[in-house]
Design a protein around this motif. Structure first.
Motif, short mmCIF file in Angstrom:
data_model
loop_
_atom_site.label_atom_id
_atom_site.label_comp_id
_atom_site.label_asym_id
_atom_site.label_seq_id
_atom_site.Cartn_x
_atom_site.Cartn_y
_atom_site.Cartn_z
N VAL A 50 0.84 -1.20 0.00
CA VAL A 50 0.00 0.00 0.00
C VAL A 50 0.87 1.25 0.00
CG1 VAL A 50 -1.60 1.36 1.42
CG2 VAL A 50 -2.05 -1.06 1.02
N TRP A 51 1.89 1.30 0.86
CA TRP A 51 2.72 2.50 0.93
C TRP A 51 3.60 2.66 -0.32
CZ3 TRP A 51 1.58 6.56 3.46
CH2 TRP A 51 0.81 6.46 4.61
N PHE A 52 4.00 1.55 -0.93
CA PHE A 52 4.72 1.64 -2.19
C PHE A 52 3.82 2.25 -3.26
CE2 PHE A 52 6.04 -0.17 -6.29
CZ PHE A 52 7.34 0.33 -6.35
N ALA A 53 2.56 1.79 -3.31
CA ALA A 53 1.60 2.33 -4.27
C ALA A 53 1.35 3.82 -4.01
CB ALA A 53 0.29 1.56 -4.22
N VAL A 54 1.27 4.22 -2.75
CA VAL A 54 1.08 5.64 -2.41
C VAL A 54 2.27 6.46 -2.91
CG1 VAL A 54 1.05 7.28 -0.47
CG2 VAL A 54 -0.47 5.29 -0.45
N MET A 55 3.48 5.95 -2.70
CA MET A 55 4.68 6.69 -3.14
C MET A 55 4.72 6.80 -4.67
SD MET A 55 7.74 5.68 -0.47
CE MET A 55 8.02 4.12 -1.24
N VAL A 56 4.42 5.72 -5.37
CA VAL A 56 4.46 5.75 -6.83
C VAL A 56 3.38 6.70 -7.36
CG1 VAL A 56 4.05 4.36 -8.91
CG2 VAL A 56 5.53 3.49 -7.09
N ALA A 57 2.16 6.58 -6.83
CA ALA A 57 1.07 7.45 -7.28
C ALA A 57 1.38 8.92 -6.98
CB ALA A 57 -0.24 7.03 -6.62
N SER A 58 1.97 9.19 -5.81
CA SER A 58 2.33 10.56 -5.46
C SER A 58 3.41 11.10 -6.39
CB SER A 58 2.82 10.62 -4.01
OG SER A 58 1.79 10.25 -3.12
N TRP A 59 4.35 10.25 -6.76
CA TRP A 59 5.41 10.67 -7.66
C TRP A 59 4.84 11.09 -9.02
CZ3 TRP A 59 7.86 8.53 -12.11
CH2 TRP A 59 9.07 9.14 -12.44
N PHE A 60 3.88 10.29 -9.53
CA PHE A 60 3.26 10.63 -10.80
C PHE A 60 2.36 11.86 -10.68
CE2 PHE A 60 4.22 6.16 -12.00
CZ PHE A 60 4.93 6.43 -13.16
N TRP A 79 2.84 14.38 -8.69
CA TRP A 79 3.61 15.55 -8.29
C TRP A 79 3.61 16.64 -9.37
CZ3 TRP A 79 5.45 17.14 -3.81
CH2 TRP A 79 6.36 18.21 -3.80
N GLY A 80 3.86 16.26 -10.58
CA GLY A 80 3.93 17.25 -11.64
C GLY A 80 2.58 17.63 -12.22
N GLU A 81 1.63 16.74 -12.18
CA GLU A 81 0.34 16.98 -12.83
C GLU A 81 -0.68 17.61 -11.87
OE1 GLU A 81 -0.19 16.36 -16.08
OE2 GLU A 81 1.93 15.84 -16.18
N VAL A 82 -0.99 16.92 -10.79
CA VAL A 82 -2.02 17.37 -9.85
C VAL A 82 -1.50 17.17 -8.42
CG1 VAL A 82 -4.49 17.21 -9.31
CG2 VAL A 82 -3.66 16.38 -11.51
N PRO A 83 -0.72 18.13 -7.90
CA PRO A 83 -0.08 17.95 -6.59
C PRO A 83 -1.05 17.74 -5.42
CG PRO A 83 0.82 19.86 -7.72
CD PRO A 83 -0.31 19.36 -8.55
N PHE A 84 -2.24 18.31 -5.49
CA PHE A 84 -3.17 18.17 -4.36
C PHE A 84 -3.68 16.73 -4.21
CE2 PHE A 84 -5.94 19.32 -7.89
CZ PHE A 84 -7.02 18.46 -7.73
N LEU A 85 -3.55 15.90 -5.25
CA LEU A 85 -3.93 14.48 -5.14
C LEU A 85 -3.03 13.72 -4.16
CD1 LEU A 85 -4.90 13.21 -8.69
CD2 LEU A 85 -6.34 13.40 -6.68
#
Length: 153
Positions: free
Chosen positions: A111-121, A123-129
């Motif tokens: 779960v935390w790996f998925a959170v980090m990967v999704a946050s990384w993607f 970051w540039g597009e929609v930071p509030f996500l």
């Protein structure tokens, strides 16, 4: 009849009586019908408050050695061998609970790996996500220790 090699634990944040009930339930899970060398102790837990800081609370704990007790009865239907095997049952249950705990920890890491990967993607597009991903991680990204209540003496 048989003194096991296992210590069982019971705990409750509500009352010592509830912790005792949890201790008895723990002993019954391995097939024991008694507990000796019972010890009471307190620990402290904490959780986020409702806006006014951290809430601290007492956790009531009991631990004791699981045993199988029996009394001879000429009209009884059980033989001495029928009342033995607490150690073997506890060993099997402990192995199952350890596997369940390991699976829970793997889920937490995934779960935390998925959170980090999704946050990384994001970051540039929609930071509030990122905030939403972290909240999902906090909801689903925790593990449970299923085998903590049963330990080898």
């Amino acid at each position: 009849m048989e003194r096991s090699d296992w210590v069982v634990h019971g705990s409750s944040r509500h009352s010592p009586e509830q912790a005792k009930k949890d201790l008895v339930d723990s002993a019954e899970q391995i097939g024991a019908n008694g507990i000796v060398d019972v010890e009471y102790y307190k620990t402290t837990g904490s959780e986020s408050g409702t806006g006014s800081g951290t809430h601290h609370f007492t956790i009531h704990n009991f631990r004791g050695r699981a045993v199988m007790l029996g009394k001879r009865n000429s009209r009884g239907k059980y033989q001495a061998d029928d009342l033995k095997g607490v150690n073997e049952r506890a060993e099997v249950l402990k192995a199952q609970l350890v596997k369940k705990t390991e699976a829970s920890e793997l889920k937490q890491y995934a779960v935390w790996f998925a959170v980090m990967v999704a946050s990384w993607f994001a970051w540039g597009e929609v930071p509030f996500l990122i905030i939403g991903f972290v909240i999902l991680g906090l909801i689903f990204g925790h593990s449970a220790n299923y085998d903590a209540w049963l330990e080898k003496a």
